[in-house]
Design a protein around this motif. Structure first.
Motif, PDB file in Angstrom:
ATOM      1  N   VAL A  82       0.789  -1.210   0.060  1.00 14.85           N
ATOM      2  CA  VAL A  82      -0.030   0.049   0.066  1.00 14.85           C
ATOM      3  C   VAL A  82       0.977   1.240   0.029  1.00 14.85           C
ATOM      4  CG1 VAL A  82      -1.697   1.188   1.429  1.00 14.85           C
ATOM      5  CG2 VAL A  82      -1.734  -1.258   1.416  1.00 14.85           C
ATOM      6  N   HIS A  83       0.865   2.221  -0.968  1.00 11.67           N
ATOM      7  CA  HIS A  83       1.496   3.406  -1.053  1.00 11.67           C
ATOM      8  C   HIS A  83       0.559   4.617  -0.983  1.00 11.67           C
ATOM      9  CE1 HIS A  83       5.132   1.301  -2.925  1.00 11.67           C
ATOM     10  NE2 HIS A  83       4.325   0.520  -3.164  1.00 11.67           N
ATOM     11  N   VAL A  84       0.984   5.716  -0.719  1.00  7.58           N
ATOM     12  CA  VAL A  84       0.267   6.778  -0.532  1.00  7.58           C
ATOM     13  C   VAL A  84       0.749   7.710  -1.661  1.00  7.58           C
ATOM     14  CG1 VAL A  84      -0.116   9.183   0.763  1.00  7.58           C
ATOM     15  CG2 VAL A  84      -0.282   6.983   1.874  1.00  7.58           C
ATOM     16  N   PHE A  85      -0.150   8.219  -2.354  1.00  8.27           N
ATOM     17  CA  PHE A  85       0.085   9.192  -3.699  1.00  8.27           C
ATOM     18  C   PHE A  85       0.463  10.664  -3.051  1.00  8.27           C
ATOM     19  CE2 PHE A  85      -1.590  12.483  -6.513  1.00  8.27           C
ATOM     20  CZ  PHE A  85      -1.203  11.880  -7.680  1.00  8.27           C
ATOM     21  N   GLU A  86       1.837  10.895  -3.655  1.00  4.14           N
ATOM     22  CA  GLU A  86       2.116  12.239  -3.273  1.00  4.14           C
ATOM     23  C   GLU A  86       2.304  12.941  -4.712  1.00  4.14           C
ATOM     24  OE1 GLU A  86       5.838  11.373  -1.294  1.00  4.14           O
ATOM     25  OE2 GLU A  86       4.625  11.241   0.648  1.00  4.14           O
ATOM     26  N   PRO A  87       1.798  14.132  -4.935  1.00  2.00           N
ATOM     27  CA  PRO A  87       1.640  14.722  -6.251  1.00  2.00           C
ATOM     28  C   PRO A  87       3.153  15.064  -6.607  1.00  2.00           C
ATOM     29  CG  PRO A  87       0.037  15.924  -4.860  1.00  2.00           C
ATOM     30  CD  PRO A  87       0.675  14.930  -3.678  1.00  2.00           C
ATOM     31  N   ALA A  88       3.300  15.091  -7.954  1.00  3.73           N
ATOM     32  CA  ALA A  88       4.614  15.447  -8.731  1.00  3.73           C
ATOM     33  C   ALA A  88       5.266  16.776  -7.888  1.00  3.73           C
ATOM     34  CB  ALA A  88       4.200  15.749 -10.046  1.00  3.73           C
ATOM     35  N   PRO A  89       6.466  16.787  -7.399  1.00  4.27           N
ATOM     36  CA  PRO A  89       7.133  17.868  -7.081  1.00  4.27           C
ATOM     37  C   PRO A  89       7.195  19.176  -7.947  1.00  4.27           C
ATOM     38  CG  PRO A  89       8.636  16.113  -7.362  1.00  4.27           C
ATOM     39  CD  PRO A  89       7.232  15.675  -7.677  1.00  4.27           C
ATOM     40  N   VAL A  90       7.205  18.974  -9.177  1.00  6.50           N
ATOM     41  CA  VAL A  90       7.046  19.866 -10.280  1.00  6.50           C
ATOM     42  C   VAL A  90       5.926  19.610 -11.159  1.00  6.50           C
ATOM     43  CG1 VAL A  90       9.680  20.106  -9.942  1.00  6.50           C
ATOM     44  CG2 VAL A  90       8.876  18.528 -11.752  1.00  6.50           C
ATOM     45  N   PRO A  91       5.727  20.747 -11.611  1.00  4.76           N
ATOM     46  CA  PRO A  91       4.370  20.620 -12.469  1.00  4.76           C
ATOM     47  C   PRO A  91       4.947  19.796 -13.878  1.00  4.76           C
ATOM     48  CG  PRO A  91       4.621  23.015 -11.830  1.00  4.76           C
ATOM     49  CD  PRO A  91       5.946  22.301 -11.394  1.00  4.76           C
ATOM     50  N   GLY A  92       3.835  19.013 -14.304  1.00  5.24           N
ATOM     51  CA  GLY A  92       4.370  17.941 -15.357  1.00  5.24           C
ATOM     52  C   GLY A  92       5.097  16.700 -15.030  1.00  5.24           C
ATOM     53  N   GLY A  93       5.523  16.784 -13.994  1.00  4.79           N
ATOM     54  CA  GLY A  93       6.235  15.585 -13.490  1.00  4.79           C
ATOM     55  C   GLY A  93       5.466  14.415 -13.007  1.00  4.79           C
ATOM     56  N   LEU A  94       6.110  13.298 -12.812  1.00  5.84           N
ATOM     57  CA  LEU A  94       5.441  11.991 -12.359  1.00  5.84           C
ATOM     58  C   LEU A  94       5.279  12.158 -10.535  1.00  5.84           C
ATOM     59  CD1 LEU A  94       7.139   9.259 -14.169  1.00  5.84           C
ATOM     60  CD2 LEU A  94       4.672  10.015 -14.498  1.00  5.84           C
ATOM     61  N   PRO A  95       3.965  11.830 -10.189  1.00  2.71           N
ATOM     62  CA  PRO A  95       3.799  11.660  -8.450  1.00  2.71           C
ATOM     63  C   PRO A  95       4.883  10.751  -8.006  1.00  2.71           C
ATOM     64  CG  PRO A  95       2.107  10.460  -9.989  1.00  2.71           C
ATOM     65  CD  PRO A  95       3.089  11.031 -10.965  1.00  2.71           C
ATOM     66  N   HIS A  96       4.851  10.861  -6.707  1.00  2.00           N
ATOM     67  CA  HIS A  96       5.778   9.841  -5.980  1.00  2.00           C
ATOM     68  C   HIS A  96       4.711   9.049  -5.401  1.00  2.00           C
ATOM     69  CE1 HIS A  96       9.536  12.460  -5.627  1.00  2.00           C
ATOM     70  NE2 HIS A  96       9.251  12.288  -6.984  1.00  2.00           N
ATOM     71  N   ALA A  97       5.156   7.755  -4.868  1.00  3.03           N
ATOM     72  CA  ALA A  97       4.582   6.849  -3.981  1.00  3.03           C
ATOM     73  C   ALA A  97       5.287   6.716  -2.870  1.00  3.03           C
ATOM     74  CB  ALA A  97       4.175   5.706  -4.901  1.00  3.03           C
ATOM     75  N   ARG A  98       4.755   6.677  -1.660  1.00  2.00           N
ATOM     76  CA  ARG A  98       5.563   6.379  -0.326  1.00  2.00           C
ATOM     77  C   ARG A  98       4.658   5.045   0.209  1.00  2.00           C
ATOM     78  NH1 ARG A  98       3.739   8.125   4.349  1.00  2.00           N
ATOM     79  NH2 ARG A  98       2.591   9.542   3.394  1.00  2.00           N
ATOM     80  N   LEU A  99       5.488   3.977   0.285  1.00  2.29           N
ATOM     81  CA  LEU A  99       5.021   2.806   0.852  1.00  2.29           C
ATOM     82  C   LEU A  99       4.585   2.791   2.301  1.00  2.29           C
ATOM     83  CD1 LEU A  99       4.439  -0.351   0.399  1.00  2.29           C
ATOM     84  CD2 LEU A  99       6.950  -0.761   1.319  1.00  2.29           C
ATOM     85  N   THR A 100       3.503   2.425   2.544  1.00  2.80           N
ATOM     86  CA  THR A 100       2.973   2.766   4.235  1.00  2.80           C
ATOM     87  C   THR A 100       2.614   1.186   4.726  1.00  2.80           C
ATOM     88  OG1 THR A 100       0.699   3.122   3.401  1.00  2.80           O
ATOM     89  CG2 THR A 100       2.232   5.013   3.643  1.00  2.80           C
ATOM     90  N   GLY A 101       2.403   0.361   4.075  1.00  4.76           N
ATOM     91  CA  GLY A 101       1.623  -0.772   4.696  1.00  4.76           C
ATOM     92  C   GLY A 101       1.769  -1.811   3.647  1.00  4.76           C
ATOM     93  N   TRP A 102       1.024  -3.167   4.045  1.00  6.50           N
ATOM     94  CA  TRP A 102       0.812  -4.075   3.178  1.00  6.50           C
ATOM     95  C   TRP A 102      -0.602  -4.539   3.815  1.00  6.50           C
ATOM     96  CZ3 TRP A 102       3.484  -6.748  -0.346  1.00  6.50           C
ATOM     97  CH2 TRP A 102       4.707  -6.493  -0.873  1.00  6.50           C
ATOM     98  N   ARG A 103      -1.415  -4.905   2.677  1.00  4.60           N
ATOM     99  CA  ARG A 103      -2.786  -5.331   2.586  1.00  4.60           C
ATOM    100  C   ARG A 103      -2.813  -6.722   2.360  1.00  4.60           C
ATOM    101  NH1 ARG A 103      -7.352  -1.559   0.966  1.00  4.60           N
ATOM    102  NH2 ARG A 103      -6.621  -0.704   2.689  1.00  4.60           N
ATOM    103  N   PHE A 104      -3.560  -7.534   2.889  1.00  3.48           N
ATOM    104  CA  PHE A 104      -3.588  -9.175   2.799  1.00  3.48           C
ATOM    105  C   PHE A 104      -5.267  -9.411   2.959  1.00  3.48           C
ATOM    106  CE2 PHE A 104       0.440  -8.687   4.846  1.00  3.48           C
ATOM    107  CZ  PHE A 104       1.112  -9.563   4.416  1.00  3.48           C
ATOM    108  N   HIS A 105      -5.553 -10.177   1.786  1.00  2.14           N
ATOM    109  CA  HIS A 105      -6.930 -10.481   1.864  1.00  2.14           C
ATOM    110  C   HIS A 105      -7.231 -11.771   2.825  1.00  2.14           C
ATOM    111  CE1 HIS A 105      -8.539  -8.334  -1.837  1.00  2.14           C
ATOM    112  NE2 HIS A 105      -8.152  -7.601  -1.229  1.00  2.14           N
ATOM    113  N   ILE A 106      -8.225 -11.620   3.640  1.00  2.00           N
ATOM    114  CA  ILE A 106      -8.477 -12.805   4.535  1.00  2.00           C
ATOM    115  C   ILE A 106      -9.405 -13.645   3.986  1.00  2.00           C
ATOM    116  CG2 ILE A 106      -8.965 -13.408   7.058  1.00  2.00           C
ATOM    117  CD1 ILE A 106      -6.288 -11.664   6.695  1.00  2.00           C
ATOM    118  N   ARG A 107      -8.967 -14.982   3.855  1.00  2.00           N
ATOM    119  CA  ARG A 107     -10.206 -15.897   3.110  1.00  2.00           C
ATOM    120  C   ARG A 107     -10.488 -16.944   4.137  1.00  2.00           C
ATOM    121  NH1 ARG A 107     -11.538 -17.198  -1.805  1.00  2.00           N
ATOM    122  NH2 ARG A 107      -9.960 -15.934  -2.766  1.00  2.00           N
TER     123      ARG A 107
END
Length: 194
Positions: free
Chosen positions: A49-74
């Protein structure tokens, strides 16, 4: 094509399995489906699971910061909940169990992704201020999940419910959707309409 799911850190998986085996943890949570599930419970489909962080400069790519892991419980043949972990200075720890519309929506998006002609590495991308969660399909399937960053060839599948104006379960190129998300996250300029 099959998805290449990155391996979850062992402590993340072990923390979810320990919570599942703890009667107190399962009974005290507010996930009715997990409390009433019959049969053995198992954690599967680990997704970083990553959190979306807007591009630091206009027209650039956003960043993603890993914050966790999600597991499906079956439980038996169905997914009844999600188990989530978070990173702490001491490593990965269990955070919570949850259920709701994002569970079925994630399963649906994973099935959609498996029909695509290219192999991707699946992640979850959270945009908390928009109450949005998307399946992020990273074009570099062998990348370390902890260091993965958005690439122009990546795809996003917004999960339902999606924010107004964003179609859930439509495959978007990241470079098309990211600028719209960044604009929604930017504060309005002084003197401009809010």
């Amino acid at each position: 094509m099959p998805l290449l799911v990155p391996p979850a850190p062992a402590p993340a998986l072990l923390s979810v399995l320990a919570a599942l085996s703890s009667p107190a943890a399962v009974l005290e949570i507010r996930t009715p489906a997990l409390r009433t599930a019959e049969g053995p419970l198992d954690a599967e489909h680990p997704l970083p699971v990553h959190v979306f962080e807007p591009a630091p400069v206009p027209g650039g790519l956003p960043h993603a910061r890993l914050t966790g892991w999600r597991f499906h419980i079956r439980a038996g043949a169905g997914v009844v909940a999600a188990g989530e972990t978070v990173a702490t200075p001491d490593g990965w720890v269990f955070s919570r169990f949850s259920e709701g519309p994002y569970l079925a929506s994630t399963e649906r998006a994973l099935r959609q992704a498996e029909t695509l002609p290219t192999t991707y590495q699946p992640h979850l991308l959270s945009v908390p201020s928009l109450y949005m969660l998307a399946l992020w399909l990273h074009c570099r399937p062998r990348t370390d999940a902890a260091t993965a960053q958005p690439d122009p060839s990546d795809l996003l599948i917004p999960l339902a419910p999606a924010p107004p104006g964003i179609a859930a379960h439509r495959v978007h190129r990241l470079v098309e959707l990211a600028p719209a998300l960044s604009r929604r996250l930017s504060p309005p300029l002084l003197g401009s309409p809010a």
